[in-house]
Design a protein around this motif. Structure first.
Motif, PDB file in Angstrom:
ATOM      1  N   ALA A   1      -1.844   4.949 -15.440  1.00  0.00           N
ATOM      2  CA  ALA A   1      -2.834   4.324 -14.569  1.00  0.00           C
ATOM      3  C   ALA A   1      -2.346   2.955 -14.081  1.00  0.00           C
ATOM      4  O   ALA A   1      -2.568   2.589 -12.919  1.00  0.00           O
ATOM      5  CB  ALA A   1      -4.167   4.186 -15.302  1.00  0.00           C
ATOM      6  N   LEU A   2      -1.693   2.187 -14.948  1.00  0.00           N
ATOM      7  CA  LEU A   2      -1.177   0.880 -14.541  1.00  0.00           C
ATOM      8  C   LEU A   2      -0.080   1.032 -13.486  1.00  0.00           C
ATOM      9  O   LEU A   2      -0.018   0.257 -12.518  1.00  0.00           O
ATOM     10  CB  LEU A   2      -0.638   0.138 -15.765  1.00  0.00           C
ATOM     11  N   VAL A   3       0.797   2.015 -13.684  1.00  0.00           N
ATOM     12  CA  VAL A   3       1.865   2.225 -12.706  1.00  0.00           C
ATOM     13  C   VAL A   3       1.277   2.629 -11.361  1.00  0.00           C
ATOM     14  O   VAL A   3       1.710   2.177 -10.307  1.00  0.00           O
ATOM     15  CB  VAL A   3       2.847   3.291 -13.228  1.00  0.00           C
ATOM     16  N   ARG A   4       0.254   3.476 -11.383  1.00  0.00           N
ATOM     17  CA  ARG A   4      -0.386   3.865 -10.122  1.00  0.00           C
ATOM     18  C   ARG A   4      -1.055   2.681  -9.440  1.00  0.00           C
ATOM     19  O   ARG A   4      -1.190   2.656  -8.211  1.00  0.00           O
ATOM     20  CB  ARG A   4      -1.423   4.952 -10.404  1.00  0.00           C
ATOM     21  N   ALA A   5      -1.478   1.705 -10.230  1.00  0.00           N
ATOM     22  CA  ALA A   5      -2.130   0.524  -9.667  1.00  0.00           C
ATOM     23  C   ALA A   5      -1.129  -0.496  -9.139  1.00  0.00           C
ATOM     24  O   ALA A   5      -1.534  -1.559  -8.669  1.00  0.00           O
ATOM     25  CB  ALA A   5      -3.040  -0.124 -10.708  1.00  0.00           C
ATOM     26  N   GLY A   6       0.165  -0.201  -9.248  1.00  0.00           N
ATOM     27  CA  GLY A   6       1.173  -1.094  -8.690  1.00  0.00           C
ATOM     28  C   GLY A   6       1.887  -1.954  -9.706  1.00  0.00           C
ATOM     29  O   GLY A   6       2.696  -2.794  -9.334  1.00  0.00           O
ATOM     30  N   ILE A   7       1.619  -1.757 -10.993  1.00  0.00           N
ATOM     31  CA  ILE A   7       2.295  -2.521 -12.039  1.00  0.00           C
ATOM     32  C   ILE A   7       3.594  -1.806 -12.398  1.00  0.00           C
ATOM     33  O   ILE A   7       3.608  -0.582 -12.592  1.00  0.00           O
ATOM     34  CB  ILE A   7       1.396  -2.666 -13.287  1.00  0.00           C
ATOM     35  N   THR A   8       4.681  -2.537 -12.497  1.00  0.00           N
ATOM     36  CA  THR A   8       5.952  -1.914 -12.836  1.00  0.00           C
ATOM     37  C   THR A   8       5.911  -1.388 -14.266  1.00  0.00           C
ATOM     38  O   THR A   8       5.251  -1.973 -15.134  1.00  0.00           O
ATOM     39  CB  THR A   8       7.103  -2.914 -12.701  1.00  0.00           C
ATOM     40  N   PRO A   9       6.598  -0.257 -14.552  1.00  0.00           N
ATOM     41  CA  PRO A   9       6.595   0.297 -15.916  1.00  0.00           C
ATOM     42  C   PRO A   9       7.119  -0.685 -16.952  1.00  0.00           C
ATOM     43  O   PRO A   9       6.596  -0.761 -18.068  1.00  0.00           O
ATOM     44  CB  PRO A   9       7.499   1.531 -15.787  1.00  0.00           C
ATOM     45  N   GLU A  10       8.168  -1.463 -16.579  1.00  0.00           N
ATOM     46  CA  GLU A  10       8.724  -2.395 -17.559  1.00  0.00           C
ATOM     47  C   GLU A  10       7.712  -3.477 -17.939  1.00  0.00           C
ATOM     48  O   GLU A  10       7.579  -3.850 -19.109  1.00  0.00           O
ATOM     49  CB  GLU A  10       9.993  -3.047 -16.990  1.00  0.00           C
ATOM     50  N   ARG A  11       6.991  -3.977 -16.932  1.00  0.00           N
ATOM     51  CA  ARG A  11       5.995  -5.030 -17.217  1.00  0.00           C
ATOM     52  C   ARG A  11       4.865  -4.510 -18.102  1.00  0.00           C
ATOM     53  O   ARG A  11       4.451  -5.168 -19.059  1.00  0.00           O
ATOM     54  CB  ARG A  11       5.435  -5.555 -15.902  1.00  0.00           C
ATOM     55  N   ALA A  12       4.389  -3.305 -17.811  1.00  0.00           N
ATOM     56  CA  ALA A  12       3.308  -2.725 -18.613  1.00  0.00           C
ATOM     57  C   ALA A  12       3.758  -2.489 -20.045  1.00  0.00           C
ATOM     58  O   ALA A  12       3.042  -2.815 -21.006  1.00  0.00           O
ATOM     59  CB  ALA A  12       2.825  -1.422 -17.970  1.00  0.00           C
ATOM     60  N   GLN A  13       4.963  -1.946 -20.224  1.00  0.00           N
ATOM     61  CA  GLN A  13       5.455  -1.667 -21.572  1.00  0.00           C
ATOM     62  C   GLN A  13       5.648  -2.961 -22.375  1.00  0.00           C
ATOM     63  O   GLN A  13       5.280  -3.055 -23.541  1.00  0.00           O
ATOM     64  CB  GLN A  13       6.792  -0.906 -21.486  1.00  0.00           C
ATOM     65  N   THR A  14       6.240  -3.970 -21.727  1.00  0.00           N
ATOM     66  CA  THR A  14       6.527  -5.218 -22.435  1.00  0.00           C
ATOM     67  C   THR A  14       5.250  -5.950 -22.842  1.00  0.00           C
ATOM     68  O   THR A  14       5.140  -6.443 -23.970  1.00  0.00           O
ATOM     69  CB  THR A  14       7.391  -6.127 -21.546  1.00  0.00           C
TER      70      THR A  14
ATOM     71  N   THR B   1      -3.406 -12.230 -19.103  1.00  0.00           N
ATOM     72  CA  THR B   1      -4.458 -12.656 -18.175  1.00  0.00           C
ATOM     73  C   THR B   1      -4.056 -12.391 -16.731  1.00  0.00           C
ATOM     74  O   THR B   1      -4.865 -11.911 -15.925  1.00  0.00           O
ATOM     75  CB  THR B   1      -4.736 -14.158 -18.378  1.00  0.00           C
ATOM     76  N   ARG B   2      -2.802 -12.690 -16.398  1.00  0.00           N
ATOM     77  CA  ARG B   2      -2.341 -12.432 -15.028  1.00  0.00           C
ATOM     78  C   ARG B   2      -2.327 -10.933 -14.716  1.00  0.00           C
ATOM     79  O   ARG B   2      -2.635 -10.519 -13.590  1.00  0.00           O
ATOM     80  CB  ARG B   2      -0.942 -13.035 -14.826  1.00  0.00           C
ATOM     81  N   LEU B   3      -1.976 -10.128 -15.727  1.00  0.00           N
ATOM     82  CA  LEU B   3      -1.994  -8.681 -15.518  1.00  0.00           C
ATOM     83  C   LEU B   3      -3.407  -8.189 -15.209  1.00  0.00           C
ATOM     84  O   LEU B   3      -3.611  -7.384 -14.290  1.00  0.00           O
ATOM     85  CB  LEU B   3      -1.452  -7.979 -16.764  1.00  0.00           C
ATOM     86  N   GLU B   4      -4.387  -8.690 -15.952  1.00  0.00           N
ATOM     87  CA  GLU B   4      -5.764  -8.287 -15.683  1.00  0.00           C
ATOM     88  C   GLU B   4      -6.227  -8.787 -14.319  1.00  0.00           C
ATOM     89  O   GLU B   4      -6.968  -8.085 -13.612  1.00  0.00           O
ATOM     90  CB  GLU B   4      -6.674  -8.830 -16.790  1.00  0.00           C
ATOM     91  N   GLU B   5      -5.810  -9.992 -13.938  1.00  0.00           N
ATOM     92  CA  GLU B   5      -6.188 -10.495 -12.601  1.00  0.00           C
ATOM     93  C   GLU B   5      -5.563  -9.662 -11.499  1.00  0.00           C
ATOM     94  O   GLU B   5      -6.201  -9.398 -10.471  1.00  0.00           O
ATOM     95  CB  GLU B   5      -5.756 -11.963 -12.484  1.00  0.00           C
ATOM     96  N   ASP B   6      -4.308  -9.218 -11.699  1.00  0.00           N
ATOM     97  CA  ASP B   6      -3.671  -8.390 -10.682  1.00  0.00           C
ATOM     98  C   ASP B   6      -4.407  -7.067 -10.510  1.00  0.00           C
ATOM     99  O   ASP B   6      -4.598  -6.578  -9.381  1.00  0.00           O
ATOM    100  CB  ASP B   6      -2.218  -8.123 -11.064  1.00  0.00           C
ATOM    101  N   ILE B   7      -4.859  -6.489 -11.613  1.00  0.00           N
ATOM    102  CA  ILE B   7      -5.601  -5.232 -11.543  1.00  0.00           C
ATOM    103  C   ILE B   7      -6.973  -5.471 -10.934  1.00  0.00           C
ATOM    104  O   ILE B   7      -7.485  -4.681 -10.130  1.00  0.00           O
ATOM    105  CB  ILE B   7      -5.731  -4.605 -12.934  1.00  0.00           C
ATOM    106  N   ARG B   8      -7.615  -6.599 -11.287  1.00  0.00           N
ATOM    107  CA  ARG B   8      -8.951  -6.882 -10.808  1.00  0.00           C
ATOM    108  C   ARG B   8      -8.958  -7.122  -9.301  1.00  0.00           C
ATOM    109  O   ARG B   8      -9.930  -6.821  -8.596  1.00  0.00           O
ATOM    110  CB  ARG B   8      -9.508  -8.101 -11.536  1.00  0.00           C
TER     111      ARG B   8
END
Length: 384
Positions: free
Chosen positions: A341-354, A375-382
């Motif tokens: 779901a994170l990858v589909r939302a535009g988050i790179t796989p490496e960033r999500a895994q790390t 926090t930045r990851l949640e803001e990017d998704i939000r």
């Protein structure tokens, strides 16, 4: 001047029946619900991932059924205390699913089992097994990719299983551990070691035993050969809230629906027969404690203990929970579902895994940086 005479009217049976009609309707509905709850068959399926009764793709019902067909008794432990007690039997193998969800007390108690198999290192479980470190590969492998045991592998379970599905989760074996299924960078897809009284084994990627992928390649053979070595298997699904204290007695399946029906009937009777008492009047409390003080106090306790790994796990777990709710991933969903779901939302796989499943921070500054990045990851998704 005439005087009016007031007569006394005695209620008839019809009047009494009309007055009692609401209570009679509530009683009939309550009786019907109780009969339905008693006669209708209830479901015993546990929706959690790797549950022995979960028949969905994330469950482990298929593997457990195959093991039982081999004449082996598989017992699902209701708690850590029961799992530890049953594992004391020399003819029993203890399976701990998702050991990273167990508290330090539970993990240390279960680590003393003579025959122990860990499944699913999607979350780090610290130093429970010395010489073994969970790792996550940089990218998710393609579906259906196979990895071979390797010519140097001498462990019985991988040799008999052959190739398995290539997973994203592995371990770095050391000391007296032997590893098979090379995933690169020293990571392996299966590790085992012999102990004075038995053995300990680790299947890092839980996809190898899930209903949806257990039939691929030699996944089932590896899991069966690693687990089914004794006449009985105790299957424990770790939980963040579990402790080594005595579990409360389990209530019958019909108890909760019956209580809900009783509460609904009482509420209906109160609404039908009750009287309004007027609006609520607020009352000033003798003292007021700001919520920020409790947050600061808890933060000071964590900083004093120096347990950065525990703090990082708590931060990641809360961020994962909020992200899953934001992205529509069910609460019982697997880490792979959240990652997808994170990858589909535009988050790179490496960033999500790390950020969500990486190594614990080794310094206070690294912990602060991890919190900022989450926090930045949640803001990017939000803001998507």
């Amino acid at each position: 001047m005439s005087t009016a005479v007031a007569g006394v009217v005695t209620p008839t049976s019809r009047h009494r029946l009309r007055a009692a009609r609401p209570l009679m309707v509530i009683a009939v509905v309550l009786l019907a619900c109780l009969l339905a709850g008693t006669l209708l068959p209830g479901t015993e399926e546990d929706p959690r991932a790797l549950s022995t009764t979960n028949t969905t793709d994330s469950g482990a019902r298929a593997l457990v059924q195959v093991i039982r067909d081999q004449g082996i008794d598989v017992v699902a432990a209701s708690g850590a205390r029961e799992a530890a007690r049953l594992a004391e039997d020399p003819d029993t193998t203890l399976v701990v699913a998702f050991p990273g969800r167990a508290s330090d007390e539970v993990a240390q108690a279960l680590a003393g089992a003579d025959r122990l198999v860990y499944i699913g290192t999607e979350q780090s479980y610290g130093d429970v097994l010395p010489g073994l470190e969970p790792e996550v590969s940089g990218a998710q492998p393609a579906s259906g990719t196979q990895v071979a045991a390797g010519a140097s592998c001498t462990l019985a379970a991988p040799v008999q299983a052959g190739g398995i599905t290539r997973g994203a989760f592995g371990v770095l074996p050391g000391q007296d551990w032997q590893g098979c299924y090379d995933l690169g960078d020293g990571m392996v897809g299966y590790a085992e070691r012999s102990t004075a009284s038995g053995f300990q084994a680790v299947i890092p990627d839980s996809r190898l035993v899930r209903n949806g992928t257990v039939a691929e390649f030699g996944n089932a053979a590896l899991a069966i050969n690693a687990i089914a070595r004794t006449p009985r298997v105790v299957w424990y699904l770790a939980d963040f809230s579990d402790t080594m204290e005595d579990s409360p007695p389990v209530a019958p399946a019909w108890m909760v629906p019956a209580l809900l029906v009783l509460c609904a009937a009482g509420l209906a009777a109160a609404l039908a027969r009750g009287r309004r008492l007027g609006r609520l009047v607020p009352e000033e409390l003798p003292s007021h404690v700001p919520a920020a003080e409790t947050v600061v106090g808890r933060g000071r306790l964590l900083r004093r203990s120096g347990d950065r790994a525990h703090t990082a796990r708590a931060l990641r777990a809360e961020s994962a929970r909020r992200l899953a709710r934001r992205l529509g991933v069910p609460p019982a969903g697997s880490p792979e579902e959240l990652h997808t779901a994170l990858v589909r939302a535009g988050i790179t796989p490496e960033r999500a895994q790390t950020l969500l499943w990486g190594r614990p921070p080794t310094s206070d500054q690294a912990l602060v940086d991890l919190a900022d990045e989450l926090t930045r990851l949640e803001e990017d998704i939000r803001h998507d």
